[in-house]
Design an enzyme around this catalytic site. Structure first.
Site, mmCIF file in Angstrom:
data_model
loop_
_atom_site.group_PDB
_atom_site.id
_atom_site.type_symbol
_atom_site.label_atom_id
_atom_site.label_comp_id
_atom_site.label_asym_id
_atom_site.label_seq_id
_atom_site.Cartn_x
_atom_site.Cartn_y
_atom_site.Cartn_z
ATOM 1 N N SER B 135 0.853 -1.190 0.000
ATOM 2 C CA SER B 135 0.000 0.000 0.000
ATOM 3 C C SER B 135 0.884 1.233 0.000
ATOM 4 C CB SER B 135 -0.902 0.012 1.231
ATOM 5 O OG SER B 135 -1.551 1.268 1.354
ATOM 6 N N TYR B 148 -1.375 -0.100 10.466
ATOM 7 C CA TYR B 148 -1.544 -0.634 9.113
ATOM 8 C C TYR B 148 -0.384 -0.212 8.220
ATOM 9 C CZ TYR B 148 -3.633 -0.904 4.400
ATOM 10 O OH TYR B 148 -3.885 -1.146 3.074
ATOM 11 N N LYS B 152 2.332 -2.643 6.437
ATOM 12 C CA LYS B 152 2.536 -2.664 4.981
ATOM 13 C C LYS B 152 3.975 -2.334 4.616
ATOM 14 C CE LYS B 152 -1.539 -3.764 3.229
ATOM 15 N NZ LYS B 152 -1.752 -5.064 2.572
#
Lengths: 302, 250
Positions: B135, B148, B152
């Site tokens: 991402s 998150y 990633k």
């Protein structure tokens, strides 16, 4: 409190419509992970569509349950193997098979065609054989590996198969065959932890709402006894672990009524200990017929 | 079935919806046999996609799932670690359990799945390919989804390490999506009007689509990418313009 079929993986054949759909919905509501099988034919078995099975899956998942669709032909050896394999691949196990799929091609016996006979016998009898055969092999392997499976086969027979039904020779013969198949399964599969039972349902579906429309219609008020959903509670219980002590039984189920059928016992008899003279049998049989209790009439007989 | 991936066996984690669904569909169109896994079956029709129930944060479930897949398919050729995501969370107050769960899903699970796939692929003559969906949140600050973003970023580094350890049999690469329109767009980007404003900030003038990401994944899985391993293919429509440019000119 855990639901009756929590996490149990159940195949329901012919689950896109009618009674099969009600079974799938009820099992999912009881916590089961359901494989909704349907090839989406017309009432006479012609044609095919994935949509009925997918619609039932969508309905189950929208209600918070778990289900996947399958469109294999259950009367095909390889197709039914794929169905059983898909359940095990998707969910890691298989606990129950509800054999419900089947169609009708009604015809008076004297006019019945070979094609109609073959088609009806195939979908009902071979269909009931194939799926359960592959499931039983899986339970045998699981039992040998020490997994202690609690397999359940639930077959769909019919009053037509127990007492006969005018205009439905092939259907009645196949449904009678399924009753006998249930007995054999119950005697042989207990060693693998599996039971087999059959239901003879009476309910309002595509198959009955035309021919039996008066009897099947929804009443203006009060309990809608002929609603197909009234058949499913017994299926949910039979598919659960709780039914381990019940095997080799045939249940008529409709509305709020559950009736044990079969328990075939011998009726009136004569034994003279030696070979009969054919002429003597006439009088003996006449007495036996008079002694036997009244039969349930063949459906549709006048 | 014909197509450039005819005969290939593909697993897409989180492939029942969103970007994963787009990736799964693209492989299926290219002739592959495609498995998708998830904790629960989806409401929408799976069509030809084969569902495997599994919670990929649990190593035992990952092992069991891979065994079922290989038992049915005979092997595995491509694995796409796509399952992931995070709801917004304030880093100052996020609970330990929440942070651990985000990292488990977005970093540890891809490692577990990759390990299970690699074990099979090393024994196959043609090896296999693993693609990790990262991402843009892993490449720049990710305020509001800090754990998150960290996961990633970690996944990208993991991709490079495994690409070295598991070569030459197994190639690993990353695809880094930018802002993609999926069923979760309302949660991430707001109302349709807000989403339109967000789309206008992207040089390409639109949010990305699952098909955009799928195209990149299929390339990295293909024979054309046989010399590509440890790479990161960024698919973000040009990315984010530096904020000071608009601030300075207004």
């Amino acid at each position: 409190m855990a639901r009756l079929c929590e996490e149990r993986v159940v195949i329901v054949t012919g689950a896109g419509r009618g009674i099969g759909r009600e079974h799938a919905l009820a099992l999912a509501a009881a916590g089961a992970r359901v494989v909704v099988n349907d090839i989406g034919t017309a009432l006479n078995g012609e044609g095919a569509s994935q949509t009925p099975a997918e619609e039932v899956v969508a309905e189950i998942v929208a209600a918070g349950g778990q289900a996947i669709a399958n469109a294999d032909d259950i009367a095909d050896w390889a197709g039914s193997e794929r169905l059983v394999q898909q359940a095990i691949s998707a969910f890691g196990r298989l606990d129950a098979v509800v054999n419900n799929a089947g169609f009708v091609r009604d015809r008076m016996f004297v006019s019945a065609t070979e094609e109609e006979w073959d088609a009806v016998v195939r979908v009902h009898m071979k269909g009931h054989f194939c799926v359960a055969r592959h499931a039983a092999a899986h339970w045998r392997d699981a039992a040998k590996a020490g997994a202690n499976p609690s397999g359940r086969i639930i077959n769909t027979s019919s009053g037509a198969g127990i007492w006969g039904s005018v205009g439905q020779a092939a259907y009645s013969a196949a449904k009678a065959g399924i009753a006998a198949l249930t007995m054999v399964q119950s005697a042989e599969l207990g060693r693998y932890g599996a039971t087999s039972n059959a239901i003879a349902p009476i309910a309002r579906t595509r198959m009955t709402e035309g021919v039996f429309s008066g009897m099947m219609a929804r009443p203006e008020d009060g309990f809608d006894a002929m609603h197909p959903g009234n058949v499913s509670p017994l299926i949910v219980w039979l598919a659960s672990e709780a039914s381990a002590h019940c095997t080799g039984r045939i249940f008529e189920v409709t509305g709020g009524r559950v009736t044990l059928l079969g328990g075939m016992t011998r009726g009136p008899e004569r034994d003279i200990g030696q070979r009969w003279e054919p002429a003597d049998l006439g009088a003996a049989v006449t007495e036996l017929l008079a002694e036997q209790p009244a039969q349930v009439p063949v459906y549709g007989a006048k | 079935m014909s197509g450039s991936f005819a005969g290939a066996r593909v697993l897409v984690t989180g492939g029942t919806r969103g970007i994963g669904r787009g990736i799964a569909h693209a492989f299926e169109q290219a002739g592959a046999t495609v498995y998708v896994c998830g904790r629960k079956p989806p409401e929408e029709s799976l069509g030809a996609l084969r569902f495997l129930q599994s919670d990929i944060r649990d190593a035992d479930q990952v092992t069991a799932m891979m065994e079922r897949l290989v038992s049915e398919a005979g092997g595995i050729d491509v694995v796409v670690n796509n399952a992931g995501g995070s709801p917004p969370a304030d880093a100052a107050t996020a609970s330990a359990r929440f942070s651990a769960a985000i990292i488990a899903l977005n970093l540890t699970a891809p490692l577990l799945v990759s390990q299970a796939a690699n074990a099979v692929m090393q024994k196959q003559e043609r090896g296999g390919a693993i693609i990790n969906i990262c991402s843009v949140s892993g490449l720049r600050p990710s305020p509001g989804t800090a754990a998150y973003g960290a996961a990633k970023a970690g996944l990208l580094n993991l991709t490079q390490s495994l690409a070295v350890e598991w070569a030459p049999k197994v190639r690993l690469n990353a695809v880094t999506p930018g802002l993609i329109a999926t069923e979760l767009s309302d949660m991430h980007y707001g109302s349709p009007e807000a989403q339109a404003r967000v789309a206008a900030t992207v040089p390409a003038g639109r949010l990305g689509l699952p098909a955009d990401i799928a195209a990149a994944v299929l390339f990295l899985a293909s024979a054309e990418a046989s010399y590509v391993s440890g790479a990161n293919l960024v698919v973000h429509g040009g990315g984010e313009k530096p904020a000071f440019l608009d601030a300075a000119s207004s």
